[in-house]
Design a protein around this motif. Structure first.
Motif, PDB file in Angstrom:
ATOM      1  N   THR A  56      48.183 -14.478  11.282  1.00  0.00           N
ATOM      2  CA  THR A  56      48.906 -14.155  12.719  1.00  0.00           C
ATOM      3  C   THR A  56      48.309 -14.736  13.787  1.00  0.00           C
ATOM      4  OG1 THR A  56      49.669 -12.216  11.696  1.00  0.00           O
ATOM      5  CG2 THR A  56      49.713 -12.148  14.215  1.00  0.00           C
ATOM      6  N   ARG A  57      46.881 -14.575  14.123  1.00  0.00           N
ATOM      7  CA  ARG A  57      46.204 -15.052  15.109  1.00  0.00           C
ATOM      8  C   ARG A  57      46.172 -16.572  15.015  1.00  0.00           C
ATOM      9  NH1 ARG A  57      41.234 -16.436  14.747  1.00  0.00           N
ATOM     10  NH2 ARG A  57      40.884 -15.094  12.867  1.00  0.00           N
ATOM     11  N   GLN A  58      46.095 -17.422  13.804  1.00  0.00           N
ATOM     12  CA  GLN A  58      45.953 -18.583  13.692  1.00  0.00           C
ATOM     13  C   GLN A  58      47.527 -19.430  13.968  1.00  0.00           C
ATOM     14  OE1 GLN A  58      44.146 -19.423   9.987  1.00  0.00           O
ATOM     15  NE2 GLN A  58      42.159 -18.950  10.700  1.00  0.00           N
ATOM     16  N   VAL A  59      48.482 -18.597  13.574  1.00  0.00           N
ATOM     17  CA  VAL A  59      49.869 -19.569  13.522  1.00  0.00           C
ATOM     18  C   VAL A  59      50.377 -19.171  15.143  1.00  0.00           C
ATOM     19  CG1 VAL A  59      51.325 -17.484  13.141  1.00  0.00           C
ATOM     20  CG2 VAL A  59      51.728 -19.611  12.309  1.00  0.00           C
ATOM     21  N   ALA A  60      49.944 -18.195  15.983  1.00  0.00           N
ATOM     22  CA  ALA A  60      50.417 -18.081  17.159  1.00  0.00           C
ATOM     23  C   ALA A  60      50.482 -19.506  18.025  1.00  0.00           C
ATOM     24  CB  ALA A  60      49.676 -16.994  18.286  1.00  0.00           C
ATOM     25  N   PRO A  61      49.355 -20.275  18.225  1.00  0.00           N
ATOM     26  CA  PRO A  61      49.348 -21.421  18.950  1.00  0.00           C
ATOM     27  C   PRO A  61      50.091 -22.267  18.327  1.00  0.00           C
ATOM     28  CG  PRO A  61      47.137 -21.036  18.097  1.00  0.00           C
ATOM     29  CD  PRO A  61      47.848 -19.628  17.836  1.00  0.00           C
TER      30      PRO A  61
ATOM     31  N   SER B 105      36.691 -13.441   3.177  1.00  0.00           N
ATOM     32  CA  SER B 105      37.402 -14.537   2.648  1.00  0.00           C
ATOM     33  C   SER B 105      38.160 -15.087   3.672  1.00  0.00           C
ATOM     34  CB  SER B 105      38.631 -13.899   1.650  1.00  0.00           C
ATOM     35  OG  SER B 105      39.326 -13.029   2.285  1.00  0.00           O
ATOM     36  N   ALA B 106      37.567 -15.092   5.051  1.00  0.00           N
ATOM     37  CA  ALA B 106      38.289 -15.377   6.301  1.00  0.00           C
ATOM     38  C   ALA B 106      38.473 -16.945   6.284  1.00  0.00           C
ATOM     39  CB  ALA B 106      37.341 -14.951   7.313  1.00  0.00           C
TER      40      ALA B 106
ATOM     41  N   MET C 208      42.718 -32.360  14.153  1.00  0.00           N
ATOM     42  CA  MET C 208      43.256 -31.192  14.381  1.00  0.00           C
ATOM     43  C   MET C 208      42.436 -30.073  13.858  1.00  0.00           C
ATOM     44  SD  MET C 208      46.810 -30.140  12.167  1.00  0.00           S
ATOM     45  CE  MET C 208      47.923 -30.960  13.229  1.00  0.00           C
ATOM     46  N   ASP C 209      42.550 -29.090  14.348  1.00  0.00           N
ATOM     47  CA  ASP C 209      41.796 -27.722  14.172  1.00  0.00           C
ATOM     48  C   ASP C 209      41.815 -27.581  12.773  1.00  0.00           C
ATOM     49  OD1 ASP C 209      42.284 -24.728  13.753  1.00  0.00           O
ATOM     50  OD2 ASP C 209      40.644 -25.084  15.215  1.00  0.00           O
ATOM     51  N   ARG C 210      41.058 -27.185  11.868  1.00  0.00           N
ATOM     52  CA  ARG C 210      40.706 -27.156  10.547  1.00  0.00           C
ATOM     53  C   ARG C 210      41.892 -25.932  10.216  1.00  0.00           C
ATOM     54  NH1 ARG C 210      38.012 -22.638   8.555  1.00  0.00           N
ATOM     55  NH2 ARG C 210      36.806 -22.680  10.280  1.00  0.00           N
ATOM     56  N   ALA C 211      41.795 -24.846  10.753  1.00  0.00           N
ATOM     57  CA  ALA C 211      42.928 -23.764  10.633  1.00  0.00           C
ATOM     58  C   ALA C 211      44.241 -24.122  10.778  1.00  0.00           C
ATOM     59  CB  ALA C 211      42.439 -22.685  11.438  1.00  0.00           C
ATOM     60  N   ALA C 212      44.507 -24.901  11.677  1.00  0.00           N
ATOM     61  CA  ALA C 212      45.953 -25.430  11.742  1.00  0.00           C
ATOM     62  C   ALA C 212      46.402 -26.362  10.876  1.00  0.00           C
ATOM     63  CB  ALA C 212      46.002 -26.353  13.249  1.00  0.00           C
ATOM     64  N   TYR C 213      45.526 -27.270  10.567  1.00  0.00           N
ATOM     65  CA  TYR C 213      45.743 -28.177   9.443  1.00  0.00           C
ATOM     66  C   TYR C 213      45.790 -27.580   8.204  1.00  0.00           C
ATOM     67  CZ  TYR C 213      45.246 -32.223   6.048  1.00  0.00           C
ATOM     68  OH  TYR C 213      45.399 -32.801   5.147  1.00  0.00           O
ATOM     69  N   LEU C 214      45.143 -26.577   7.831  1.00  0.00           N
ATOM     70  CA  LEU C 214      45.386 -25.946   6.418  1.00  0.00           C
ATOM     71  C   LEU C 214      46.772 -25.351   6.521  1.00  0.00           C
ATOM     72  CD1 LEU C 214      41.857 -24.693   5.713  1.00  0.00           C
ATOM     73  CD2 LEU C 214      43.020 -26.477   4.654  1.00  0.00           C
TER      74      LEU C 214
END
Length: 166
Positions: free
Chosen positions: A75-80, A159-160, A41-47
């Motif tokens: 917003t960008r990471q949660v869209a998918p 802090s991205a 799973m993509d790191r951003a999605a997992y977090l």
């Protein structure tokens, strides 16, 4: 200010190298578990999924603040995640105009799969470690991540990708 001394320069060089190798290997495998691509799973999605699971439904701004990233990044990471049905957008119970993000049942099931696979990977990678070594490594890694997170909150620092220790 240079915080190194002559005595620890070699150790700090080795540490930064090992952190760089770890980061590369973690990203290459996405820490997907025991070699099963379907459990990566993509790191951003997992977090994001993990945070919603631990803290419950919340708005974009609250989620961003909780993770130490800005709202546009969330917003960008949660869209998918919404597009694939892992996260649901619902109306805020007290203010119908506001949107709340929450983990869907499908999202929770997917997160559980990934967690289980990653847990198995951690068990395999540390199978010859004593329980105390696992505890020490976890404590030191948590402390290291906390120091990185604190550094990322310094004015002017990006802090991205920061993720405060939970």
């Amino acid at each position: 200010m240079d915080m190194t001394t002559v005595g620890d320069t070699g150790l700090l060089d080795a540490l930064q190298h090992e952190v760089a190798v770890f980061a590369r290997r973690a990203e290459q495998t996405r820490l997907g578990g025991v070699g099963q691509v379907r459990n990566s799973m993509d790191r951003a999605a997992y977090l994001l999924l993990n945070r919603l699971d631990k803290e419950g439904p919340m708005g974009v701004k609250a989620l961003a603040a909780s993770m130490g990233i800005d709202s546009s990044t969330v917003t960008r990471q949660v869209a998918p995640l919404v597009d694939t049905g892992l996260v649901k957008r619902t109306s805020h119970p007290e203010d119908g105009r506001a949107v709340v993000l929450q983990l869907s049942p499908r999202g929770l099931a997917r997160l559980d799969e990934v967690r289980s696979s990653r847990r198995q990977l951690m068990a395999e990678l540390t199978q010859d470690w004593e329980p105390e070594e696992r505890e020490t490594f976890c404590a030191l890694l948590t402390r290291f991540n906390g120091a990185l997170s604190a550094r990322m909150t310094v004015p002017g620092a990006s802090s991205a990708d920061s993720e405060p220790a939970s």
